[in-house]
Design a protein around this motif. Structure first.
Motif, PDB file in Angstrom:
ATOM      1  N   SER A 122      -2.636  23.276  33.171  1.00 25.10           N
ATOM      2  CA  SER A 122      -1.658  22.391  32.391  1.00 25.10           C
ATOM      3  C   SER A 122      -0.761  21.765  33.406  1.00 25.10           C
ATOM      4  N   ASN A 123      -0.384  22.836  34.529  1.00 25.74           N
ATOM      5  CA  ASN A 123       0.695  22.197  35.664  1.00 25.74           C
ATOM      6  C   ASN A 123      -0.094  21.000  36.435  1.00 25.74           C
ATOM      7  N   MET A 124      -1.443  21.158  36.692  1.00 23.12           N
ATOM      8  CA  MET A 124      -2.053  19.959  37.299  1.00 23.12           C
ATOM      9  C   MET A 124      -2.141  18.886  36.534  1.00 23.12           C
ATOM     10  N   SER A 125      -2.472  18.893  35.313  1.00 20.30           N
ATOM     11  CA  SER A 125      -2.556  17.812  34.200  1.00 20.30           C
ATOM     12  C   SER A 125      -0.936  17.115  34.264  1.00 20.30           C
ATOM     13  N   LEU A 126       0.137  17.969  34.172  1.00 20.91           N
ATOM     14  CA  LEU A 126       1.282  17.390  34.219  1.00 20.91           C
ATOM     15  C   LEU A 126       1.573  16.713  35.678  1.00 20.91           C
ATOM     16  N   ALA A 127       1.182  17.249  36.751  1.00 19.54           N
ATOM     17  CA  ALA A 127       1.349  16.552  37.889  1.00 19.54           C
ATOM     18  C   ALA A 127       0.694  15.321  38.025  1.00 19.54           C
ATOM     19  N   LEU A 128      -0.143  15.009  37.674  1.00 22.45           N
ATOM     20  CA  LEU A 128      -1.207  13.928  37.525  1.00 22.45           C
ATOM     21  C   LEU A 128      -0.957  12.966  36.694  1.00 22.45           C
ATOM     22  N   ILE A 129      -0.170  13.173  35.461  1.00 26.83           N
ATOM     23  CA  ILE A 129       0.011  12.306  34.545  1.00 26.83           C
ATOM     24  C   ILE A 129       0.985  11.355  34.731  1.00 26.83           C
ATOM     25  N   THR A 130       1.911  11.800  35.708  1.00 27.99           N
ATOM     26  CA  THR A 130       3.034  10.742  36.084  1.00 27.99           C
ATOM     27  C   THR A 130       2.521   9.705  37.074  1.00 27.99           C
ATOM     28  N   THR A 131       1.564   9.887  37.904  1.00 26.79           N
ATOM     29  CA  THR A 131       1.030   8.798  38.696  1.00 26.79           C
ATOM     30  C   THR A 131       0.128   8.030  37.642  1.00 26.79           C
ATOM     31  N   LEU A 132      -0.411   8.387  36.768  1.00 31.16           N
ATOM     32  CA  LEU A 132      -0.913   7.620  35.599  1.00 31.16           C
ATOM     33  C   LEU A 132      -0.029   6.636  35.048  1.00 31.16           C
ATOM     34  N   TYR A 133       1.081   7.161  34.715  1.00 35.86           N
ATOM     35  CA  TYR A 133       2.115   6.368  33.978  1.00 35.86           C
ATOM     36  C   TYR A 133       2.571   5.272  35.054  1.00 35.86           C
ATOM     37  N   GLY A 134       2.840   5.666  36.272  1.00 33.96           N
ATOM     38  CA  GLY A 134       3.429   4.689  37.293  1.00 33.96           C
ATOM     39  C   GLY A 134       2.356   3.464  37.372  1.00 33.96           C
ATOM     40  N   ILE A 135       0.947   3.742  37.300  1.00 28.56           N
ATOM     41  CA  ILE A 135      -0.090   2.831  37.682  1.00 28.56           C
ATOM     42  C   ILE A 135      -0.119   1.848  36.270  1.00 28.56           C
ATOM     43  N   PHE A 136       0.091   2.791  35.121  1.00 26.63           N
ATOM     44  CA  PHE A 136      -0.092   2.017  33.892  1.00 26.63           C
ATOM     45  C   PHE A 136       1.097   1.058  33.719  1.00 26.63           C
ATOM     46  N   PHE A 137       2.474   1.476  33.940  1.00 24.86           N
ATOM     47  CA  PHE A 137       3.239   0.408  33.809  1.00 24.86           C
ATOM     48  C   PHE A 137       3.288  -0.763  34.733  1.00 24.86           C
ATOM     49  N   ALA A 138       2.951  -0.458  36.188  1.00 23.94           N
ATOM     50  CA  ALA A 138       2.746  -1.346  37.022  1.00 23.94           C
ATOM     51  C   ALA A 138       1.751  -2.600  36.568  1.00 23.94           C
ATOM     52  N   ASN A 139       0.570  -2.182  36.188  1.00 23.72           N
ATOM     53  CA  ASN A 139      -0.486  -3.037  35.771  1.00 23.72           C
ATOM     54  C   ASN A 139      -0.721  -3.477  34.671  1.00 23.72           C
ATOM     55  N   MET A 140      -0.161  -2.562  33.667  1.00 19.20           N
ATOM     56  CA  MET A 140      -0.515  -3.192  32.188  1.00 19.20           C
ATOM     57  C   MET A 140       0.764  -3.819  31.451  1.00 19.20           C
ATOM     58  N   ILE A 141       2.041  -3.394  32.187  1.00 21.93           N
ATOM     59  CA  ILE A 141       3.355  -4.085  31.411  1.00 21.93           C
ATOM     60  C   ILE A 141       3.975  -4.813  32.459  1.00 21.93           C
ATOM     61  N   ILE A 142       4.498  -4.495  33.692  1.00 18.38           N
ATOM     62  CA  ILE A 142       5.073  -5.571  34.672  1.00 18.38           C
ATOM     63  C   ILE A 142       4.301  -6.623  35.241  1.00 18.38           C
ATOM     64  N   ASN A 143       2.835  -6.315  35.510  1.00 21.99           N
ATOM     65  CA  ASN A 143       2.365  -7.352  36.024  1.00 21.99           C
ATOM     66  C   ASN A 143       2.136  -8.629  35.171  1.00 21.99           C
ATOM     67  N   PRO A 144       1.858  -8.276  33.776  1.00 23.95           N
ATOM     68  CA  PRO A 144       1.381  -9.286  32.713  1.00 23.95           C
ATOM     69  C   PRO A 144       2.916 -10.074  32.580  1.00 23.95           C
ATOM     70  N   LEU A 145       3.992  -9.500  32.795  1.00 24.00           N
ATOM     71  CA  LEU A 145       5.187 -10.111  32.575  1.00 24.00           C
ATOM     72  C   LEU A 145       5.373 -11.063  33.652  1.00 24.00           C
ATOM     73  N   ILE A 146       5.076 -10.604  34.798  1.00 27.06           N
ATOM     74  CA  ILE A 146       5.190 -11.481  36.120  1.00 27.06           C
ATOM     75  C   ILE A 146       4.338 -12.720  35.738  1.00 27.06           C
ATOM     76  N   SER A 147       3.177 -12.625  35.408  1.00 26.11           N
ATOM     77  CA  SER A 147       2.233 -13.769  35.042  1.00 26.11           C
ATOM     78  C   SER A 147       2.934 -14.848  34.147  1.00 26.11           C
ATOM     79  N   ARG A 148       3.650 -14.207  33.058  1.00 25.21           N
ATOM     80  CA  ARG A 148       4.158 -14.947  31.943  1.00 25.21           C
ATOM     81  C   ARG A 148       5.400 -15.700  32.686  1.00 25.21           C
TER      82      ARG A 148
END
Length: 217
Positions: free
Chosen positions: A147-173
């Motif tokens: 559970s601790n390892m999962s918690l540690a890695l999920i934040t990196t996943l969220y960071g990549i998700f926000f950068a590539n799936m939310i912010i970058n599309p806004l930049i393109s728009r």
């Protein structure tokens, strides 16, 4: 997730004035390059009629075009200035200035979003480090390692998700919107050059910046 969102919002607010932040959000919500291209296409269809009205000094029709929201703002501004007896050369200078200011302002907005896109994964890694510290503190408890390892890695996943799936599309728009508006300035600049030289209206069909040819996919 809270760490990523709060970190991005904090960086967003601390790197800009509140008015700039509001302007970026307003632009992303209300502005659309599709709407601008529709207006450019409309201007393309009406350009000969506008030219004829200008050559004939038809103030009634010119006034209708100046207040026609189906035309790009650059066109409406140019027609209003011509109605006020401003020379074509001076109108071109005014539009060049306006397009320069618009490009600079939009580029600054894109720069802010690019900075956030680059920082989002870093915030994710920061959360991962905190999670690993917690993992090492509880290393003796084997049942909590997963559970601790999962918690540690999920934040990196969220960071990549926000950068590539939310912010970058806004930049393109935002970049697509900038491209379309600048094309509308190019279109009206071409028209002003034609009428400044008193060229016949058939020259307009040779417009190299035709919306149909230049539309960015």
């Amino acid at each position: 997730l809270f760490l990523i969102i709060s970190g991005l919002i904090g960086l967003f607010l601390t790197n800009n004035h509140y008015n700039d932040v509001f302007d970026i959000i307003k632009t992303l919500i209300t502005k659309s390059n599709t709407k601008v291209w529709k207006k450019i296409s409309y201007a393309e269809r009406e350009i000969e009629k506008i030219t004829t009205a200008h050559y004939k000094g038809d103030k009634e029709n010119l006034n209708k075009y100046a207040n026609n929201k189906d035309l790009p703002n650059s066109w409406r501004l140019a027609i209003k200035q011509l109605e006020a007896k401003i020379s074509e050369e001076d109108v071109i200078m005014l539009l060049n200035r306006n397009s320069f200011v618009f490009e600079q302002n939009t580029t600054q907005k894109v720069k802010v979003l690019r900075n956030l896109s680059a920082l989002a994964p870093s915030l994710g890694m920061f959360g991962t480090v905190l999670g690993l510290i917690k993992l090492l503190n509880d290393l003796s408890d084997y049942s909590s390692i997963g559970s601790n390892m999962s918690l540690a890695l999920i934040t990196t996943l969220y960071g990549i998700f926000f950068a590539n799936m939310i912010i970058n599309p806004l930049i393109s728009r935002l970049e697509n919107y900038q491209f379309s508006v600048l094309k509308s300035y190019e279109q009206v600049h071409f028209w002003l050059t034609i009428i400044k030289e008193k060229k016949p209206s058939f020259y307009l069909k040779q417009n190299p910046n035709s919306a149909n040819k230049e539309k960015k996919k």
